[in-house]
Design a protein around this motif. Sequence first.
Motif: not given
Lengths: 342, 342
Positions: B68, B70, B99, B103-107, B128
């Motif tokens: 994903t 993320t 990050l 191309d990683l997202n952080l949630v 997810h």
Amino acid sequence: MTATGARPTTPTLDEVAVLAGVSRATVSRVVNDSPRVSPEARRAVEEAVATLRYVPNRAARSLVTRRTDTIALVLSESNTQVFSDPFFASIVRGLSERLADTDLNLVLLAARGESEQEKIGRYVRQGHVDGVILMSLHSDDLLPDILAGAHVPVVLSGRPLDGRPVAYVDADNAGGAAAATRHLLSLGRRRIATITGPLDMVAGLDRLAGYRAALADAAPPGVPELVAEGDFTEAGGLRAMTRLLAEAPDLDAVFVASDPMAVGALQALRAAGRRVPEDVAVVGFDDAAVAATCDPPLTTVAQPLGEMTSLMVELLLDQIEAGERAVGTRVCGTTLVRRASA
Amino acid sequence: MTATGARPTTPTLDEVAVLAGVSRATVSRVVNDSPRVSPEARRAVEEAVATLRYVPNRAARSLVTRRTDTIALVLSESNTQVFSDPFFASIVRGLSERLADTDLNLVLLAARGESEQEKIGRYVRQGHVDGVILMSLHSDDLLPDILAGAHVPVVLSGRPLDGRPVAYVDADNAGGAAAATRHLLSLGRRRIATITGPLDMVAGLDRLAGYRAALADAAPPGVPELVAEGDFTEAGGLRAMTRLLAEAPDLDAVFVASDPMAVGALQALRAAGRRVPEDVAVVGFDDAAVAATCDPPLTTVAQPLGEMTSLMVELLLDQIEAGERAVGTRVCGTTLVRRASA
DNA sequence: GGGTCTCGTGAAAACGCTTCCACGGCGCTA
DNA sequence: TAGCGCCGTGGAAGCGTTTTCACGAGACCC
């Protein structure tokens, strides 16, 4: 670094179907609570789901439903300081409470600076979320435009500065500030200063406008404006108050546009040997927890945070439901909470 | 509530392929930076992508790649207060910086209470996120078990209390606390108190253990322990200090297990008329921004936060890369930062 | 100059799910 | 008793990607 074994493959709908002795379609219906399933089939499926510890794969599901069942709270603010603002914490709490009994998930996205805003834009456009609640907008923020291009439902926390047509929920900042200022006037104060929020934020501007309006409308002639700009932080409040005391040593009241700043102002006043409220009356804004516990307890303007977060969620869900963006706006009234400081 | 038009359908890989006059496979290769594409094909595709404003659909992509891109920072804490802890803000900042060029997202996922922990567990099991960084664990926290069952890479921020085999990054809390305490001893102080963190958190326990070890090892006989439990908040520090002053009016130093608590302690000391550092020397922990700006500036124990967040990300990426959970642990050294308070 | 390699490309098969559609079987009504 | 409708079910067609595989065209070697 020791390996603890390869990740086991998670069960799929097929495996559940086989174990339960039904078709994939039926399993899907059970999982999605469709009514048209016989009790026996339902029981068999539920059993299989339990023994296999089956969890639907979200990617597959949202590929076909085009929904993700998650909404994002995006926070656009170069300053990580925001996190410590109790207002922000209240919003997060309110949202997650409101979402608790839905099957929606809440993710927080923080953008500091332009590249992170772009990254969030991409994240949203890739279809990670069904909708966005956008907070803490400075006037030069790119995110509203970025999100507008992402064709995703959006609700703003706070009126947009440029008046663009978009759904938002806001408190009656100007009204609350005016009420606070009128309260100070009613106490007989005549040298009333204000410490504002950042003047590139709508909450900062509106609260200043309320203060000004009250002085213009309700004050006897000759009551001057005394304005110092703050930044919604405690340290900023302390600095602004110090500045005000230097500029206008005879001030007898101050309306502070946020409680954390008011706490800072209280410190500055104490350091300067002024008694609160005898020498200087202080009114804050937000009714944060600290307002009740600081010394002296703070008279402040409360916003109905629970109501506001609920409204944001509802406006967002309406848009998601309808499958289109819409502009619905709500402005919530404020109340003056009287404590010892004014 | 006015509709502003139905959401336009976003372009797909197919449409790009048609416009560029190539196959879907080629478009995919271009989008994913595969080397085996001719320059002409690449240019044609890039042009088509630009004119169509194409963005790959994440659900479809992760359905096949099983990634994903993320990762989640999950925060398990019943108290929304955590948000205002500068330590937390630093972690968030460090992670998003680290990050930024991936191309990683952080949630961010916050869990207060059991039902939200379950919800996060479900969220993770549904696929997810590729990995989880877990923060702020109390001893009774369910999340480690829930996540263990989700078969997803996990890195803990802070040593797990129960010694389970799991990757984590921690500061040398005990070492830092011991150094702080020895520093106070070296100043000639002999009635050294401590204000602890919550004693169901590992950082709270370890810092207390460090204080005790230093007293046991390095103090002349007869130097007593004086312990008051705090909660890592400013208000808690104020309360604890007040309590300590009542119990041991003759104390001449205090090691406070976090800077926000130390700020509270400073207030209590001032209210009691003690001078810092003349009457009571104070050492904090964290080297938060406030430590440098408070009055007097705080001697404190600094942790290498940037290094720690980097390590967390690396440990997590290693696991994701390898496709399996692994336990790698790093403990980072601390440094005593001398300022005016001790 | 024929055979082998490499390289760029496209066809097609997944990935795991939802949902439309068709199909029996059942209980009604007339 | 025949016909109609409804209900539960399964088959199958997608959803938008990635990736394997096969294929043809040149480039290269002996």
